[in-house]
Write a protein that holds these residues in place. Structure first.
Motif, PDB file in Angstrom:
ATOM      1  N   ILE A  27       0.851  -1.206   0.000  1.00 33.89           N
ATOM      2  CA  ILE A  27       0.000   0.000   0.000  1.00 33.89           C
ATOM      3  C   ILE A  27       0.884   1.253   0.000  1.00 33.89           C
ATOM      4  O   ILE A  27       0.621   2.218  -0.729  1.00 33.89           O
ATOM      5  N   ALA A  28       1.956   1.231   0.790  1.00 28.91           N
ATOM      6  CA  ALA A  28       2.880   2.384   0.816  1.00 28.91           C
ATOM      7  C   ALA A  28       3.480   2.611  -0.565  1.00 28.91           C
ATOM      8  O   ALA A  28       3.619   3.749  -1.032  1.00 28.91           O
ATOM      9  N   ARG A  29       3.805   1.521  -1.241  1.00 28.62           N
ATOM     10  CA  ARG A  29       4.409   1.653  -2.578  1.00 28.62           C
ATOM     11  C   ARG A  29       3.377   2.193  -3.581  1.00 28.62           C
ATOM     12  O   ARG A  29       3.706   2.977  -4.464  1.00 28.62           O
ATOM     13  N   ILE A  30       2.121   1.771  -3.414  1.00 30.44           N
ATOM     14  CA  ILE A  30       1.071   2.254  -4.313  1.00 30.44           C
ATOM     15  C   ILE A  30       0.883   3.764  -4.147  1.00 30.44           C
ATOM     16  O   ILE A  30       0.826   4.509  -5.129  1.00 30.44           O
ATOM     17  N   GLY A  35       2.277   9.523  -6.113  1.00 31.89           N
ATOM     18  CA  GLY A  35       2.916  10.818  -5.858  1.00 31.89           C
ATOM     19  C   GLY A  35       3.017  11.216  -4.397  1.00 31.89           C
ATOM     20  O   GLY A  35       3.601  12.257  -4.074  1.00 31.89           O
ATOM     21  N   ALA A  36       2.472  10.400  -3.467  1.00 32.99           N
ATOM     22  CA  ALA A  36       2.581  10.758  -2.039  1.00 32.99           C
ATOM     23  C   ALA A  36       4.011  10.483  -1.565  1.00 32.99           C
ATOM     24  O   ALA A  36       4.649   9.533  -2.011  1.00 32.99           O
ATOM     25  N   LYS A  37       4.480  11.353  -0.650  1.00 34.87           N
ATOM     26  CA  LYS A  37       5.789  11.095  -0.041  1.00 34.87           C
ATOM     27  C   LYS A  37       5.543  10.048   1.045  1.00 34.87           C
ATOM     28  O   LYS A  37       4.938  10.340   2.074  1.00 34.87           O
ATOM     29  N   SER A  38       5.972   8.816   0.784  1.00 35.97           N
ATOM     30  CA  SER A  38       5.588   7.703   1.657  1.00 35.97           C
ATOM     31  C   SER A  38       6.744   7.247   2.536  1.00 35.97           C
ATOM     32  O   SER A  38       7.859   7.064   2.049  1.00 35.97           O
ATOM     33  N   ILE A  64       9.744   7.098  -1.711  1.00 35.05           N
ATOM     34  CA  ILE A  64       9.426   6.189  -0.602  1.00 35.05           C
ATOM     35  C   ILE A  64      10.679   5.903   0.234  1.00 35.05           C
ATOM     36  O   ILE A  64      11.760   5.731  -0.323  1.00 35.05           O
ATOM     37  N   THR A  65      10.518   5.906   1.548  1.00 33.04           N
ATOM     38  CA  THR A  65      11.654   5.607   2.436  1.00 33.04           C
ATOM     39  C   THR A  65      11.174   4.728   3.589  1.00 33.04           C
ATOM     40  O   THR A  65       9.979   4.593   3.828  1.00 33.04           O
ATOM     41  N   ILE A  66      12.171   4.196   4.312  1.00 35.25           N
ATOM     42  CA  ILE A  66      11.869   3.410   5.507  1.00 35.25           C
ATOM     43  C   ILE A  66      12.457   4.165   6.696  1.00 35.25           C
ATOM     44  O   ILE A  66      13.571   4.667   6.623  1.00 35.25           O
ATOM     45  N   LYS A  67      11.698   4.262   7.771  1.00 37.46           N
ATOM     46  CA  LYS A  67      12.205   4.893   8.997  1.00 37.46           C
ATOM     47  C   LYS A  67      12.117   3.835  10.096  1.00 37.46           C
ATOM     48  O   LYS A  67      11.040   3.276  10.330  1.00 37.46           O
TER      49      LYS A  67
END
Ligand code: UDP
Length: 464
Positions: A27-30, A35-38, A64-67
Motif C-alpha cells: 500500500i505504501a508503494r502504491i 505521488g505521495a511522499k511515503s 518512498i523511504t523506511i524509517k
C-alpha cells in the motif's frame, strides 16, 4: 501543507511480519506511485524483509523511504506468531513512535489495527489516522452487523449456525472473532469494487462508512520478478526449480497448496493431505509451512519429519507429479503461472485476493479468524471455490488436530481440478474476476481512482 503542488506526506505503520505487513508495504508503494511522499515505519529487523524492494523503488524514482524505530539495548520485536495469544504485543514501540511524531508531522498515518495502542498516540498528536485491518469489505459488513444485531446471542451453542441480518446475501455463520477500530479518519481496504460491489455499497451507504478507500488488489503493484520472488521473505527454494516444474506442466493442471504465514498444521493433518493429494491424481506444489509439534513429539534439535506417508516424496518426485516446498514460497510467481489451475488455501485475505487476481479458483480450508467468512465469499457469493469441509474454528492457542480427512481432500481436489462442468464454470468466473482485478488498479480503474481520492481528501484536510 504549503502549496497546492507539495506532495501529501503519508506514514505507514505495518504490523510485524506475516500477512499484515506484506500488503501494508505494498500500500505504501502504491501511494508513492500516486505521488505521495511515503514513509514506512518499522523496526530494524522487520525492515530487512522488504528493504530490497524499497531500494528498487527508490532507484526507479518513487518517493518512498523506511524509517526504523529503535528500542533501548537494540531489543527487537519478534515476528507475529500464531502461538502468541492472540498476537505479538508491539506496545514497546510507543515511545519511539511518539518521538518520531513530535519531530515530523505527516498529513496522515495509516496504521495496522494490531498496533491497537497506536490509535491513542496518533490521535493525541492530532494527525489524521487511517486504519488498515487486512480484511475485505464482505467480512467487515459481517462484523458490523454481528456487532449491531448480536445474532450469535440467540443460538444455543457456538456450533449452531445463525444468519447475519441485513446483508445483501443470506450468509450463515457459527463462531466469529473480530476487533474494531474507532475515532479514525477512515480506512483503507485491500479489495476492489467489482469484487464485492453489493458489499461496498452496503458498507458505505447502509452502514454509513463513507470514508473507506478500496485500493486493491495491492499485490498487483509487484510487477517485476524480483519483487514477486522476494515478497515477504526470502524463498526457501530456488525459484528456477519451481518455474521449471511449472513450465513442464499443462495449463491449469497444477494445484497450489499453502496455508499462509501463520497457520500451524499437525503432523496428522499433513499426513491426511498427502494421502488425499496422492489419491486425487493431480499435480501439485505443496508449501509446508509451520508444523505444530506437541511437546511429546518434539525431537532433540529440530522438527519431526515423519509426517509424510512412506516413500511419498520420492514417488511424487520421480513421477514429477508433486513438488514440496518447506518454508517460504514465492506465492505470486506460482499463482500467476499459467500451469496453476487451483489453490488450496486457508482463506487468509491476502491469499484469497492474490488467487482472484491471478484468475485461479480455490479449494477453501479456513482455520481461524475471519477466514470462515472469506470462505463464504469465495464459495457462496463469488462461486469460485469448493469447500473442503473445514468446520472447526481453531483459536490461536488451541492444539490443532487432523480435522479434515484424506477423503475430503481427494474429493475437493477432484472437483476443482477435474474436467467437469462445475470446475469449468468456476474457472471461467475466476478468470473474469482476475481481469477485473487488473483493470481496477490501472489508470482510470476503481482502485486507482480511490487512491487519488484519498490523497485529495488529505490535501484538503491538511489545508484547513
Ligand atoms: N506468503 C508467501 N509465501 C508463503 C506463505 C505466504 O508469499 O510461503 C504470502 C502470501 O502471498 C500472502 C501472505 O504471505 O501475501 C499471507 O497472508 P494471508 O492473509 O493469506 O494469510 P496469513 O499469513 O495472514 O494467515
Amino acid at each position: 501543507m504549503d502549496s497546492k503542488s507539495s506532495p501529501v506526506e503519508m506514514f505507514f505503520f505495518p504490523y510485524v511480519g506475516g500477512g499484515h505487513q506484506i500488503p501494508m508495504v505494498d500500500i505504501a508503494r502504491i501511494f508513492a506511485a500516486h505521488g505521495a511522499k511515503s514513509t514506512i515505519i518499522t523496526s530494524p529487523k522487520h525492515a530487512l524483509s522488504f528493504q530490497k524492494s524499497i531500494n528498487r523503488n527508490q532507484q526507479s524514482g518513487l518517493p518512498i523511504t523506511i524509517k526504523t524505530l529503535h528500542l533501548p539495548d537494540d531489543i527487537e520485536i519478534p515476528d507475529t506468531d500464531m502461538s502468541a495469544t492472540p498476537r505479538t504485543d508491539t506496545s514497546m514501540l510507543q515511545e519511539p513512535l511518539k518521538s518520531l511524531l513530535v519531530d515530523s508531522r505527516p498529513d496522515c498515518i495509516v496504521h495496522d489495527m494490531f498496533h491497537h495502542w497506536s490509535a491513542d498516540v496518533i490521535n493525541s498528536m492530532n494527525i489524521p489516522r487511517i486504519v488498515f485491518n487486512g480484511n475485505c469489505c464482505f467480512s467487515r459488513c459481517i462484523l458490523e452487523n454481528v456487532r449491531k444485531y448480536k445474532p450469535h446471542e440467540k443460538v444455543s451453542s457456538d456450533y449452531e449456525p445463525f444468519v447475519v441480518p441485513g446483508l445483501p446475501d443470506k450468509i450463515e455463520l457459527t463462531a466469529l472473532s473480530f476487533r474494531f477500530e474507532e475515532k479514525s479518519f477512515g480506512i483503507v481496504v485491500n479489495s476492489f469494487y467489482d469484487l464485492e460491489p453489493a458489499y461496498v455499497e452496503y458498507f458505505k451507504q447502509d452502514l454509513g462508512n463513507d470514508k473507506a478507500w478500496f485500493v486493491g488488489p495491492v499485490s498487483l503493484c509487484n510487477r517485476n520478478i524480483e519483487d514477486k520472488a522476494e515478497r515477504g521473505q526470502k524463498t526457501s527454494i530456488d525459484e528456477g526449480k519451481i518455474l521449471s516444474f511449472l513450465d513442464s506442466k499443462e495449463t491449469n493442471s497444477v494445484l497450489y497448496i499453502s496455508f499462509g504465514s501463520l497457520a500451524r498444521l499437525s503432523p496428522e493433518q499433513l499426513l491426511e493431505i498427502a494421502y488425499g493429494l496422492e489419491a486425487s491424481n493431480h499435480s501439485f506444489i505443496w508449501v509446508v509451512g509451520k508444523i505444530f509439534q506437541s511437546p511429546g513429539t518434539r525431537k532433540e534439535n529440530g522438527i519431526e519429519e515423519n509426517w509424510l506417508p512412506s516413500g511419498f516424496e520420492e514417488r511424487m518426485g520421480e513421477s514429477k507429479r508433486g513438488l514440496i516446498i518447506r518454508g517460504w514460497a514465492p506465492q505470486l510467481l506460482i499463482l500467476e503461472h499459467t500451469a496453476v489451475g487451483g489453490f488450496m488455501t486457508h482463506c487468509g485475505w491476502n491469499s484469497t485476493l492474490e488467487s482472484v487476481s491471478a484468475g485461479v479458483p480455490m479449494v477453501t480450508w479456513p482455520i481461524t479468524a475471519e477466514q470462515f467468512s472469506n470462505e463464504k465469499l469465495i464459495s457462496d457469493v463469488l462461486k469460485i471455490g469448493v469447500k473442503v469441509g473445514s468446520v472447526n474454528w481453531v483459536s490461536w492457542s488451541t492444539e490443532p488436530s487432523a480435522a479434515v480427512g484424506r477423503d475430503k481432500v481427494e474429493v475437493a481436489v477432484k472437483r476443482l481440478m477435474g474436467t467437469g462442468e462445475e470446475a469449468a464454470e468456476m474457472r471461467r468466473r475466476a478468470g473474469e474476476l482476475g481481469e477485473k482485478a487488473k483493470n481496477a488498479v490501472e489508470e482510470g480503474g476503481s482502485s486507482f481512482i480511490d487512491a487519488e481520492a484519498l490523497l485529495q481528501e488529505l490535501k484538503s484536510v491538511s489545508r484547513i
